[in-house]
Design a protein around this motif. Structure first.
Motif, PDB file in Angstrom:
ATOM      1  N   GLY A 109       0.815  -1.208   0.000  1.00  4.38           N
ATOM      2  CA  GLY A 109       0.000   0.000   0.000  1.00  4.38           C
ATOM      3  C   GLY A 109       0.848   1.256   0.000  1.00  4.38           C
ATOM      4  N   MET A 110       1.938   1.250   0.756  1.00  8.34           N
ATOM      5  CA  MET A 110       2.824   2.410   0.780  1.00  8.34           C
ATOM      6  C   MET A 110       3.520   2.596  -0.567  1.00  8.34           C
ATOM      7  SD  MET A 110       4.469   2.011   4.611  1.00  8.34           S
ATOM      8  CE  MET A 110       5.291   3.608   4.540  1.00  8.34           C
ATOM      9  N   LEU A 111       3.926   1.502  -1.192  1.00  6.31           N
ATOM     10  CA  LEU A 111       4.578   1.601  -2.494  1.00  6.31           C
ATOM     11  C   LEU A 111       3.611   2.101  -3.563  1.00  6.31           C
ATOM     12  CD1 LEU A 111       6.710  -1.696  -2.502  1.00  6.31           C
ATOM     13  CD2 LEU A 111       7.464   0.628  -1.988  1.00  6.31           C
ATOM     14  N   CYS A 112       2.371   1.638  -3.505  1.00  6.14           N
ATOM     15  CA  CYS A 112       1.377   2.109  -4.473  1.00  6.14           C
ATOM     16  C   CYS A 112       1.022   3.573  -4.221  1.00  6.14           C
ATOM     17  CB  CYS A 112       0.121   1.249  -4.400  1.00  6.14           C
ATOM     18  SG  CYS A 112       0.342  -0.450  -4.988  1.00  6.14           S
ATOM     19  N   ALA A 113       0.943   3.965  -2.944  1.00  2.83           N
ATOM     20  CA  ALA A 113       0.596   5.339  -2.607  1.00  2.83           C
ATOM     21  C   ALA A 113       1.668   6.311  -3.095  1.00  2.83           C
ATOM     22  CB  ALA A 113       0.396   5.471  -1.096  1.00  2.83           C
ATOM     23  N   ARG A 114       2.933   5.966  -2.893  1.00  2.00           N
ATOM     24  CA  ARG A 114       3.998   6.878  -3.338  1.00  2.00           C
ATOM     25  C   ARG A 114       4.019   6.975  -4.859  1.00  2.00           C
ATOM     26  NH1 ARG A 114       8.818   4.323  -5.015  1.00  2.00           N
ATOM     27  NH2 ARG A 114      10.099   6.102  -4.426  1.00  2.00           N
ATOM     28  N   ARG A 115       3.630   5.896  -5.532  1.00  2.00           N
ATOM     29  CA  ARG A 115       3.601   5.929  -6.993  1.00  2.00           C
ATOM     30  C   ARG A 115       2.436   6.769  -7.514  1.00  2.00           C
ATOM     31  NH1 ARG A 115       6.480   3.483 -10.692  1.00  2.00           N
ATOM     32  NH2 ARG A 115       7.645   2.471  -9.008  1.00  2.00           N
ATOM     33  N   LEU A 116       1.356   6.810  -6.766  1.00  2.00           N
ATOM     34  CA  LEU A 116       0.205   7.603  -7.188  1.00  2.00           C
ATOM     35  C   LEU A 116       0.317   9.060  -6.763  1.00  2.00           C
ATOM     36  CD1 LEU A 116      -2.703   5.103  -6.372  1.00  2.00           C
ATOM     37  CD2 LEU A 116      -1.817   5.705  -8.634  1.00  2.00           C
ATOM     38  N   LEU A 117       0.899   9.313  -5.592  1.00  2.00           N
ATOM     39  CA  LEU A 117       0.910  10.660  -5.033  1.00  2.00           C
ATOM     40  C   LEU A 117       2.133  11.476  -5.422  1.00  2.00           C
ATOM     41  CD1 LEU A 117      -0.398   9.848  -1.428  1.00  2.00           C
ATOM     42  CD2 LEU A 117      -1.691  10.625  -3.419  1.00  2.00           C
ATOM     43  N   THR A 118       3.215  10.807  -5.806  1.00  2.00           N
ATOM     44  CA  THR A 118       4.420  11.523  -6.219  1.00  2.00           C
ATOM     45  C   THR A 118       4.405  11.663  -7.736  1.00  2.00           C
ATOM     46  OG1 THR A 118       5.609  10.553  -4.351  1.00  2.00           O
ATOM     47  CG2 THR A 118       6.933  11.592  -6.069  1.00  2.00           C
ATOM     48  N   ARG A 119       4.323  12.899  -8.197  1.00  6.60           N
ATOM     49  CA  ARG A 119       4.101  13.143  -9.627  1.00  6.60           C
ATOM     50  C   ARG A 119       5.231  12.583 -10.481  1.00  6.60           C
ATOM     51  NH1 ARG A 119       5.187  17.145 -13.488  1.00  6.60           N
ATOM     52  NH2 ARG A 119       3.506  17.377 -15.039  1.00  6.60           N
ATOM     53  N   ARG A 120       6.479  12.764 -10.058  1.00  6.64           N
ATOM     54  CA  ARG A 120       7.607  12.300 -10.862  1.00  6.64           C
ATOM     55  C   ARG A 120       7.603  10.783 -11.002  1.00  6.64           C
ATOM     56  NH1 ARG A 120      12.641  15.070  -7.997  1.00  6.64           N
ATOM     57  NH2 ARG A 120      11.462  14.337  -6.188  1.00  6.64           N
ATOM     58  N   ILE A 121       7.215  10.089  -9.943  1.00 10.21           N
ATOM     59  CA  ILE A 121       7.154   8.628 -10.015  1.00 10.21           C
ATOM     60  C   ILE A 121       5.956   8.189 -10.843  1.00 10.21           C
ATOM     61  CG2 ILE A 121       7.003   6.507  -8.663  1.00 10.21           C
ATOM     62  CD1 ILE A 121       8.341   7.929  -6.390  1.00 10.21           C
ATOM     63  N   ARG A 122       4.849   8.895 -10.689  1.00  7.47           N
ATOM     64  CA  ARG A 122       3.643   8.547 -11.453  1.00  7.47           C
ATOM     65  C   ARG A 122       3.887   8.699 -12.952  1.00  7.47           C
ATOM     66  NH1 ARG A 122       0.595  11.840  -9.201  1.00  7.47           N
ATOM     67  NH2 ARG A 122       0.407  13.459 -10.808  1.00  7.47           N
ATOM     68  N   LEU A 123       4.605   9.733 -13.344  1.00  7.38           N
ATOM     69  CA  LEU A 123       4.893   9.937 -14.765  1.00  7.38           C
ATOM     70  C   LEU A 123       5.861   8.884 -15.298  1.00  7.38           C
ATOM     71  CD1 LEU A 123       5.231  13.831 -14.899  1.00  7.38           C
ATOM     72  CD2 LEU A 123       3.286  12.431 -15.613  1.00  7.38           C
ATOM     73  N   GLY A 124       6.677   8.309 -14.419  1.00  8.94           N
ATOM     74  CA  GLY A 124       7.630   7.287 -14.842  1.00  8.94           C
ATOM     75  C   GLY A 124       7.092   5.870 -14.764  1.00  8.94           C
ATOM     76  N   THR A 125       5.826   5.712 -14.395  1.00  9.20           N
ATOM     77  CA  THR A 125       5.214   4.387 -14.309  1.00  9.20           C
ATOM     78  C   THR A 125       4.879   3.881 -15.706  1.00  9.20           C
ATOM     79  OG1 THR A 125       4.265   4.930 -12.152  1.00  9.20           O
ATOM     80  CG2 THR A 125       3.315   3.063 -13.338  1.00  9.20           C
TER      81      THR A 125
END
Length: 250
Positions: A109-125
Protein backbone atom coordinates in the motif's frame (compact mmCIF):
# COMPACT_ATOMS: atom_id res chain seq x y z
CA UNK A 1 -16.07 -37.35 -9.43
CA UNK A 2 -15.51 -36.41 -13.05
CA UNK A 3 -14.39 -32.87 -13.87
CA UNK A 4 -16.49 -30.71 -16.14
CA UNK A 5 -15.20 -28.95 -19.24
CA UNK A 6 -15.04 -25.66 -17.34
CA UNK A 7 -13.00 -27.27 -14.57
CA UNK A 8 -10.60 -28.74 -17.11
CA UNK A 9 -10.12 -25.32 -18.73
CA UNK A 10 -9.69 -23.45 -15.44
CA UNK A 11 -7.62 -25.93 -13.45
CA UNK A 12 -5.67 -27.84 -16.12
CA UNK A 13 -5.34 -25.86 -19.35
CA UNK A 14 -5.08 -22.40 -17.79
CA UNK A 15 -2.34 -23.24 -15.24
CA UNK A 16 -0.22 -24.99 -17.87
CA UNK A 17 -0.59 -22.05 -20.27
CA UNK A 18 0.51 -19.67 -17.51
CA UNK A 19 3.49 -21.86 -16.62
CA UNK A 20 4.52 -22.06 -20.29
CA UNK A 21 4.34 -18.27 -20.59
CA UNK A 22 6.34 -18.01 -17.36
CA UNK A 23 9.19 -20.16 -18.71
CA UNK A 24 9.24 -18.97 -22.32
CA UNK A 25 8.76 -15.36 -21.25
CA UNK A 26 11.83 -15.45 -19.02
CA UNK A 27 13.96 -16.88 -21.83
CA UNK A 28 12.70 -14.21 -24.23
CA UNK A 29 13.22 -11.40 -21.72
CA UNK A 30 16.76 -12.50 -20.93
CA UNK A 31 17.70 -12.74 -24.60
CA UNK A 32 15.99 -9.54 -25.75
CA UNK A 33 16.02 -7.17 -22.78
CA UNK A 34 18.94 -7.79 -20.44
CA UNK A 35 19.35 -4.06 -19.81
CA UNK A 36 15.74 -3.94 -18.62
CA UNK A 37 16.30 -6.86 -16.23
CA UNK A 38 16.11 -4.65 -13.17
CA UNK A 39 13.81 -3.47 -10.41
CA UNK A 40 13.81 0.04 -11.94
CA UNK A 41 14.18 1.63 -8.54
CA UNK A 42 12.88 5.16 -8.04
CA UNK A 43 14.75 5.83 -4.81
CA UNK A 44 16.35 9.00 -6.17
CA UNK A 45 12.89 10.48 -6.84
CA UNK A 46 11.41 9.70 -3.42
CA UNK A 47 12.84 7.79 -0.47
CA UNK A 48 10.72 8.52 2.61
CA UNK A 49 7.84 6.20 1.68
CA UNK A 50 10.24 3.73 0.10
CA UNK A 51 12.30 3.55 3.29
CA UNK A 52 9.44 1.85 5.14
CA UNK A 53 7.31 0.42 2.35
CA UNK A 54 10.02 -1.61 0.63
CA UNK A 55 11.29 -3.52 3.72
CA UNK A 56 7.75 -4.24 4.90
CA UNK A 57 6.70 -5.52 1.48
CA UNK A 58 9.78 -7.67 0.89
CA UNK A 59 9.85 -9.13 4.41
CA UNK A 60 6.14 -9.95 4.22
CA UNK A 61 6.58 -11.41 0.72
CA UNK A 62 9.40 -13.72 1.86
CA UNK A 63 7.28 -14.98 4.76
CA UNK A 64 4.23 -15.47 2.54
CA UNK A 65 6.25 -17.40 -0.06
CA UNK A 66 7.77 -19.62 2.64
CA UNK A 67 4.32 -20.33 4.05
CA UNK A 68 2.95 -21.20 0.61
CA UNK A 69 5.85 -23.55 -0.07
CA UNK A 70 5.18 -25.45 3.16
CA UNK A 71 1.41 -25.37 2.81
CA UNK A 72 1.16 -26.28 -0.87
CA UNK A 73 4.25 -28.33 -1.69
CA UNK A 74 4.65 -30.32 1.55
CA UNK A 75 1.99 -33.03 2.13
CA UNK A 76 0.27 -33.16 5.50
CA UNK A 77 1.72 -36.63 6.13
CA UNK A 78 5.25 -35.17 6.03
CA UNK A 79 4.56 -32.52 8.66
CA UNK A 80 2.85 -35.09 10.84
CA UNK A 81 5.86 -37.38 10.49
CA UNK A 82 8.04 -34.47 11.65
CA UNK A 83 5.99 -34.25 14.84
CA UNK A 84 3.84 -31.26 13.82
CA UNK A 85 0.20 -32.02 14.51
CA UNK A 86 -2.66 -30.73 12.39
CA UNK A 87 -3.87 -28.28 15.06
CA UNK A 88 -0.39 -26.90 15.69
CA UNK A 89 0.25 -26.53 11.98
CA UNK A 90 -2.98 -24.66 11.25
CA UNK A 91 -2.63 -22.41 14.31
CA UNK A 92 0.90 -21.44 13.30
CA UNK A 93 -0.02 -21.06 9.63
CA UNK A 94 -3.01 -18.82 10.35
CA UNK A 95 -1.28 -16.42 12.73
CA UNK A 96 2.11 -16.33 11.03
CA UNK A 97 0.38 -15.96 7.68
CA UNK A 98 -1.79 -13.15 9.02
CA UNK A 99 1.24 -11.22 10.28
CA UNK A 100 3.08 -11.77 6.99
CA UNK A 101 0.02 -10.77 4.99
CA UNK A 102 -0.54 -7.57 6.97
CA UNK A 103 3.14 -6.61 6.57
CA UNK A 104 3.03 -7.31 2.84
CA UNK A 105 -0.23 -5.41 2.30
CA UNK A 106 1.02 -2.45 4.34
CA UNK A 107 4.25 -2.28 2.39
CA UNK A 108 2.48 -2.71 -0.94
CA UNK A 109 0.00 0.00 0.00
CA UNK A 110 2.82 2.41 0.78
CA UNK A 111 4.58 1.60 -2.49
CA UNK A 112 1.38 2.11 -4.47
CA UNK A 113 0.60 5.34 -2.61
CA UNK A 114 4.00 6.88 -3.34
CA UNK A 115 3.60 5.93 -6.99
CA UNK A 116 0.20 7.60 -7.19
CA UNK A 117 0.91 10.66 -5.03
CA UNK A 118 4.42 11.52 -6.22
CA UNK A 119 4.10 13.14 -9.63
CA UNK A 120 7.61 12.30 -10.86
CA UNK A 121 7.15 8.63 -10.01
CA UNK A 122 3.64 8.55 -11.45
CA UNK A 123 4.89 9.94 -14.77
CA UNK A 124 7.63 7.29 -14.84
CA UNK A 125 5.21 4.39 -14.31
CA UNK A 126 5.18 2.22 -17.42
CA UNK A 127 2.51 -0.16 -18.70
CA UNK A 128 3.97 -3.22 -17.02
CA UNK A 129 3.73 -1.51 -13.60
CA UNK A 130 0.12 -0.57 -14.28
CA UNK A 131 -0.57 -4.28 -14.81
CA UNK A 132 1.66 -5.62 -12.05
CA UNK A 133 0.53 -3.57 -9.05
CA UNK A 134 -3.24 -4.21 -9.38
CA UNK A 135 -2.66 -7.90 -10.12
CA UNK A 136 -0.27 -8.30 -7.20
CA UNK A 137 -2.64 -6.44 -4.89
CA UNK A 138 -5.60 -8.59 -5.98
CA UNK A 139 -3.64 -11.81 -5.40
CA UNK A 140 -2.51 -10.78 -1.93
CA UNK A 141 -5.87 -9.41 -0.82
CA UNK A 142 -7.73 -12.51 -2.03
CA UNK A 143 -5.33 -14.74 -0.11
CA UNK A 144 -5.78 -12.74 3.08
CA UNK A 145 -9.55 -12.61 2.61
CA UNK A 146 -9.72 -16.38 2.14
CA UNK A 147 -7.70 -17.00 5.30
CA UNK A 148 -9.66 -14.48 7.35
CA UNK A 149 -13.10 -15.58 6.14
CA UNK A 150 -12.60 -19.31 6.61
CA UNK A 151 -9.78 -19.86 9.14
CA UNK A 152 -9.86 -16.78 11.38
CA UNK A 153 -13.52 -15.80 11.64
CA UNK A 154 -15.06 -18.88 10.00
CA UNK A 155 -15.35 -22.49 10.99
CA UNK A 156 -12.03 -23.49 9.40
CA UNK A 157 -11.10 -24.96 6.05
CA UNK A 158 -8.28 -27.42 5.36
CA UNK A 159 -6.92 -26.28 1.99
CA UNK A 160 -4.24 -28.96 2.13
CA UNK A 161 -6.87 -31.55 1.25
CA UNK A 162 -7.96 -29.73 -1.91
CA UNK A 163 -5.87 -26.79 -3.14
CA UNK A 164 -2.56 -28.37 -2.16
CA UNK A 165 -3.45 -31.67 -3.83
CA UNK A 166 -4.31 -29.85 -7.06
CA UNK A 167 -1.15 -27.71 -6.87
CA UNK A 168 1.19 -30.68 -6.50
CA UNK A 169 -0.68 -32.56 -9.22
CA UNK A 170 -0.01 -29.76 -11.72
CA UNK A 171 3.75 -30.10 -11.25
CA UNK A 172 3.73 -33.90 -11.22
CA UNK A 173 1.68 -33.91 -14.46
CA UNK A 174 -1.23 -35.54 -12.62
CA UNK A 175 -3.66 -32.62 -12.23
CA UNK A 176 -6.84 -33.24 -10.28
CA UNK A 177 -9.21 -30.40 -11.14
CA UNK A 178 -12.09 -31.96 -9.27
CA UNK A 179 -10.45 -31.44 -5.87
CA UNK A 180 -10.03 -27.68 -6.24
CA UNK A 181 -13.36 -27.23 -8.01
CA UNK A 182 -15.05 -27.84 -4.65
CA UNK A 183 -12.90 -25.35 -2.74
CA UNK A 184 -14.45 -22.08 -1.49
CA UNK A 185 -14.70 -19.28 -4.04
CA UNK A 186 -12.05 -17.06 -2.41
CA UNK A 187 -9.46 -19.84 -2.55
CA UNK A 188 -10.25 -20.50 -6.20
CA UNK A 189 -10.02 -16.82 -7.12
CA UNK A 190 -6.72 -16.59 -5.25
CA UNK A 191 -5.36 -19.54 -7.23
CA UNK A 192 -6.47 -18.04 -10.56
CA UNK A 193 -4.94 -14.63 -9.87
CA UNK A 194 -1.74 -16.35 -8.76
CA UNK A 195 -1.60 -18.13 -12.13
CA UNK A 196 -2.06 -14.79 -13.90
CA UNK A 197 0.71 -13.30 -11.79
CA UNK A 198 3.08 -16.06 -12.88
CA UNK A 199 2.17 -15.42 -16.51
CA UNK A 200 2.84 -11.68 -16.14
CA UNK A 201 6.05 -12.20 -14.14
CA UNK A 202 8.59 -12.28 -17.03
CA UNK A 203 7.33 -9.00 -18.47
CA UNK A 204 7.48 -6.94 -15.28
CA UNK A 205 10.03 -5.77 -12.74
CA UNK A 206 9.54 -9.05 -10.84
CA UNK A 207 12.36 -10.56 -12.90
CA UNK A 208 14.83 -8.86 -10.55
CA UNK A 209 14.01 -11.62 -8.04
CA UNK A 210 16.33 -13.94 -10.00
CA UNK A 211 19.17 -11.39 -9.83
CA UNK A 212 19.51 -11.28 -6.06
CA UNK A 213 23.10 -10.35 -5.15
CA UNK A 214 23.93 -13.67 -3.49
CA UNK A 215 27.59 -13.24 -4.46
CA UNK A 216 27.93 -10.37 -2.02
CA UNK A 217 27.80 -12.89 0.83
CA UNK A 218 31.01 -14.66 -0.21
CA UNK A 219 32.98 -12.01 -2.09
CA UNK A 220 36.26 -10.78 -0.55
CA UNK A 221 36.24 -7.62 1.47
CA UNK A 222 37.08 -4.33 -0.22
CA UNK A 223 40.13 -2.50 1.13
CA UNK A 224 40.07 1.30 1.11
CA UNK A 225 43.32 3.26 1.40
CA UNK A 226 43.60 6.95 2.16
CA UNK A 227 45.38 9.05 -0.42
CA UNK A 228 48.53 10.83 0.74
CA UNK A 229 47.90 14.50 1.46
CA UNK A 230 49.67 16.79 -1.04
CA UNK A 231 52.55 18.85 0.22
CA UNK A 232 51.48 22.43 0.82
CA UNK A 233 54.49 23.95 -0.94
CA UNK A 234 54.09 21.77 -4.03
CA UNK A 235 50.41 22.67 -4.28
CA UNK A 236 51.20 26.39 -4.09
CA UNK A 237 53.88 26.15 -6.79
CA UNK A 238 51.47 24.23 -9.05
CA UNK A 239 48.90 26.98 -8.67
CA UNK A 240 51.49 29.66 -9.55
CA UNK A 241 52.55 27.79 -12.69
CA UNK A 242 48.93 27.42 -13.74
CA UNK A 243 48.27 31.11 -13.25
CA UNK A 244 51.39 32.15 -15.24
CA UNK A 245 50.79 29.75 -18.15
CA UNK A 246 49.41 31.55 -21.25
CA UNK A 247 45.86 30.64 -22.21
CA UNK A 248 45.24 29.08 -25.56
CA UNK A 249 43.16 30.97 -28.02
CA UNK A 250 39.64 29.72 -28.27
Amino acid sequence: MNASTTDLLLWVAFPYICLAVFVVGHVWRYRQDQFGWTSRTSQLLEHRWLRWGSPLFHLGAFMVIAGHVVGLAVPASWTEAAGIGEHAYHTTAVWAGSVAGVAMVTGLGMLCARRLLTRRIRLGTDRSDKLLFPLLAATVLLGISATAAHNVFGGGYDYRETVSVWFRGVFTLQPRPEVIAGAPLLFRLHALTACLLFAAWPFTRLVHVWSAPVGYLVRPSLVYRRRAAPVAGATARARVRTARSPRRAA
